[in-house]
Design a protein around this motif. Structure first.
Motif, PDB file in Angstrom:
ATOM      1  N   LYS A 173       0.761  -1.238   0.011  1.00 29.23           N
ATOM      2  CA  LYS A 173      -0.003  -0.014   0.067  1.00 29.23           C
ATOM      3  C   LYS A 173       0.839   1.287  -0.214  1.00 29.23           C
ATOM      4  O   LYS A 173       1.859   1.179   0.768  1.00 29.23           O
ATOM      5  CB  LYS A 173      -0.897  -0.007   1.190  1.00 29.23           C
TER       6      LYS A 173
ATOM      7  N   THR B 296       0.754   3.407  -8.672  1.00 29.85           N
ATOM      8  CA  THR B 296       0.053   4.258  -9.837  1.00 29.85           C
ATOM      9  C   THR B 296       0.781   5.167 -10.417  1.00 29.85           C
ATOM     10  O   THR B 296       0.706   5.736 -11.656  1.00 29.85           O
ATOM     11  CB  THR B 296      -1.210   4.657  -9.133  1.00 29.85           C
TER      12      THR B 296
ATOM     13  N   GLU C  58       1.695   5.836 -14.505  1.00 31.77           N
ATOM     14  CA  GLU C  58       1.201   6.865 -14.984  1.00 31.77           C
ATOM     15  C   GLU C  58       2.504   7.761 -15.802  1.00 31.77           C
ATOM     16  O   GLU C  58       2.345   8.235 -16.943  1.00 31.77           O
ATOM     17  CB  GLU C  58       0.604   7.959 -14.194  1.00 31.77           C
TER      18      GLU C  58
ATOM     19  N   TYR D 198      -3.794  11.797  -0.435  1.00 32.88           N
ATOM     20  CA  TYR D 198      -3.632  10.548  -1.126  1.00 32.88           C
ATOM     21  C   TYR D 198      -5.039   9.686  -1.106  1.00 32.88           C
ATOM     22  O   TYR D 198      -5.828   9.709  -0.371  1.00 32.88           O
ATOM     23  CB  TYR D 198      -2.636   9.578   0.019  1.00 32.88           C
TER      24      TYR D 198
ATOM     25  N   THR E  34      -5.970   3.326  -4.498  1.00 30.80           N
ATOM     26  CA  THR E  34      -6.438   2.698  -5.690  1.00 30.80           C
ATOM     27  C   THR E  34      -7.273   1.401  -5.241  1.00 30.80           C
ATOM     28  O   THR E  34      -6.648   0.505  -4.512  1.00 30.80           O
ATOM     29  CB  THR E  34      -5.223   2.305  -6.363  1.00 30.80           C
TER      30      THR E  34
ATOM     31  N   GLU F  52      -8.769  -0.458  -8.004  1.00 29.02           N
ATOM     32  CA  GLU F  52      -8.250  -1.245  -9.040  1.00 29.02           C
ATOM     33  C   GLU F  52      -8.464  -0.190 -10.390  1.00 29.02           C
ATOM     34  O   GLU F  52      -9.508   0.229 -10.532  1.00 29.02           O
ATOM     35  CB  GLU F  52      -9.011  -2.623  -9.300  1.00 29.02           C
ATOM     36  N   ASP F  53      -7.253  -0.378 -11.290  1.00 29.54           N
ATOM     37  CA  ASP F  53      -7.576   0.521 -12.394  1.00 29.54           C
ATOM     38  C   ASP F  53      -6.743  -0.400 -13.606  1.00 29.54           C
ATOM     39  O   ASP F  53      -5.994  -1.124 -13.395  1.00 29.54           O
ATOM     40  CB  ASP F  53      -6.641   1.929 -12.539  1.00 29.54           C
TER      41      ASP F  53
ATOM     42  N   TYR G 146      -5.152   0.356 -17.486  1.00 25.56           N
ATOM     43  CA  TYR G 146      -4.399   1.186 -18.463  1.00 25.56           C
ATOM     44  C   TYR G 146      -4.192   0.456 -19.684  1.00 25.56           C
ATOM     45  O   TYR G 146      -3.851  -0.774 -19.473  1.00 25.56           O
ATOM     46  CB  TYR G 146      -3.215   2.037 -17.830  1.00 25.56           C
TER      47      TYR G 146
ATOM     48  N   ASP H 166      -3.662  -2.088 -12.402  1.00 20.38           N
ATOM     49  CA  ASP H 166      -3.089  -1.626 -11.281  1.00 20.38           C
ATOM     50  C   ASP H 166      -4.140  -1.879 -10.021  1.00 20.38           C
ATOM     51  O   ASP H 166      -5.004  -1.784  -9.953  1.00 20.38           O
ATOM     52  CB  ASP H 166      -3.391  -0.098 -11.205  1.00 20.38           C
ATOM     53  N   THR H 167      -2.985  -2.602  -9.244  1.00 17.94           N
ATOM     54  CA  THR H 167      -3.808  -3.397  -7.923  1.00 17.94           C
ATOM     55  C   THR H 167      -3.942  -2.649  -6.874  1.00 17.94           C
ATOM     56  O   THR H 167      -3.282  -1.707  -6.678  1.00 17.94           O
ATOM     57  CB  THR H 167      -3.386  -5.009  -7.830  1.00 17.94           C
ATOM     58  N   LYS H 168      -4.983  -3.092  -5.967  1.00 16.62           N
ATOM     59  CA  LYS H 168      -4.848  -2.637  -4.463  1.00 16.62           C
ATOM     60  C   LYS H 168      -3.769  -2.912  -3.725  1.00 16.62           C
ATOM     61  O   LYS H 168      -3.214  -4.062  -3.844  1.00 16.62           O
ATOM     62  CB  LYS H 168      -6.152  -2.942  -3.852  1.00 16.62           C
TER      63      LYS H 168
END
Length: 66
Positions: free
Chosen positions: A13, A18, A22, A37, A40, A42-43, A45, A63-65
């Motif tokens: 964490k 992320t 990016e 802050y 995340t 979950e995202d 890309y 992108d995981t937690k």
């Protein structure tokens, strides 16, 4: 269309997963030290680029937690 590459980014964490993604996808190197802050959940890309002879490659980055 060329291959689709899948990449899963895992880590602790608040490790900067992320921010790393990016920077890779958007070429965004701005510092975000004054922003609050937001964890995340979950995202996903999607990055595309063209290789030799017009072959297009695609990368899905998950992108995981933390």
């Amino acid at each position: 269309m060329g291959k689709t590459i899948k990449l899963i980014v895992c880590g602790k964490k608040a490790a900067g997963k992320t921010l790393f993604i990016e920077q890779l996808v958007f070429n965004n190197y701005a510092q975000k030290s004054n922003e609050k802050y937001l964890p995340t959940i979950e995202d996903i890309y999607i990055a595309c680029w063209e290789k030799d002879k017009g072959i297009k490659e695609k990368m899905r980055i998950y992108d995981t937690k933390g």
